[in-house]
Enzyme design. Structure first.
Site, PDB file in Angstrom:
ATOM      1  N   ASP A  86     112.546 -21.738  20.093  1.00 14.08           N
ATOM      2  CA  ASP A  86     111.248 -21.394  20.385  1.00 14.08           C
ATOM      3  C   ASP A  86     110.293 -22.492  19.616  1.00 14.08           C
ATOM      4  OD1 ASP A  86     108.793 -19.987  20.959  1.00 14.08           O
ATOM      5  OD2 ASP A  86     108.689 -19.395  18.747  1.00 14.08           O
TER       6      ASP A  86
ATOM      7  N   ASP B 218     106.290 -22.675  18.809  1.00 12.54           N
ATOM      8  CA  ASP B 218     105.409 -22.219  17.515  1.00 12.54           C
ATOM      9  C   ASP B 218     105.794 -21.150  16.935  1.00 12.54           C
ATOM     10  OD1 ASP B 218     102.922 -23.992  18.516  1.00 12.54           O
ATOM     11  OD2 ASP B 218     103.555 -22.905  20.550  1.00 12.54           O
TER      12      ASP B 218
ATOM     13  N   ASP C  29     111.068 -16.661  16.650  1.00 10.81           N
ATOM     14  CA  ASP C  29     110.623 -15.769  15.519  1.00 10.81           C
ATOM     15  C   ASP C  29     109.729 -14.650  16.260  1.00 10.81           C
ATOM     16  OD1 ASP C  29     108.236 -17.464  16.906  1.00 10.81           O
ATOM     17  OD2 ASP C  29     106.938 -16.761  15.212  1.00 10.81           O
TER      18      ASP C  29
END
Length: 226
Positions: A14, A16, A172
């Site tokens: 991922d 950001d 995250d």
């Protein structure tokens, strides 16, 4: 922790909250838009927490009294403001540069799967200096679906020449774990990201790491030890 499969040859991330700490620029764009709209800006911490959920969640923090349609109408202006300040304060999280270098030196390909719009993803990746290094970059509008659907993850595997069963997906947010698992990848949740107020140890990932060096040790124990 689930044992890592043998012969892992690639890692998808991922963007950001996993590779890049972009919250300050995303927040700056919201502050400017709130000023334009005559609204008080929310606290930074409240916005930072939801960054992984994308622009709609960020706008909800800035304009909680407006309905979904009204916030959707604000989206183009928000994205324009964000593009203007793209990468002003965005930086890789501590240890990420070293992690990517270790992957490359170890012969592992790596790529990015994000829900961020492609025009922002491509410019941001270019400004950070990763365009020529990433084996694949799949954005939120590359396909008609986005994470937690597994299709973007599978497309990144295809573009990078990676076999899903020999690849790791790192993120995250719980949607990263769901997308990676559904695509057949080994999943890793990171605790240094934005987390959307959740506990990464409750998402069902195969492993949870607290810093990039732990991920390097998991993927390449002999290289890290050397």
């Amino acid at each position: 922790m689930t044992p890592l499969p043998e012969n892992i040859h690639g890692v998808l991330f991922d963007l950001d909250g996993t590779l890049l700490d972009s919250a300050a620029d995303l927040y700056g764009a919201l502050v400017e838009q709130c000023a334009e709209e005559g609204e008080a800006a929310p606290d930074y911490d409240a916005v930072r927490q939801v960054v992984s959920r994308g622009s709609a969640a960020i706008l909800q923090q800035g304009f909680p009294r407006r309905d979904d349609a009204a916030r959707k109408a604000l989206l183009p202006r928000y994205l324009a403001l964000y593009q203007r300040m793209l990468a002003q304060q965005t930086r890789p999280f501590d240890g990420v540069d070293a992690l990517l270098q270790q992957l490359e030196h170890g012969g592992m390909r790596w790529g990015i799967v994000t829900n961020k719009p492609g025009f922002l993803t491509d410019e941001l990746v270019q400004r950070i200096g990763w365009t020529a290094r990433a084996a694949a970059v799949v954005s939120g509008d590359t396909l008609p679906v986005k994470k937690p659907d597994p299709a973007p993850v599978l497309l990144a595997c295809e573009r990078a020449g990676l076999q899903p069963e020999r690849c790791v997906f790192v993120g995250d947010d719980r949607r990263d774990v769901l997308a990676g698992e559904a695509a057949g990848l080994y999943t890793v949740a990171v605790s240094w990201g934005y987390l959307d107020g959740g506990d990464p140890r409750s998402w069902g990932a195969d492993a949870v790491v607290d810093e990039p060096s732990q991920l390097a040790a998991l993927l390449m124990p002999s290289s890290v030890a050397a």
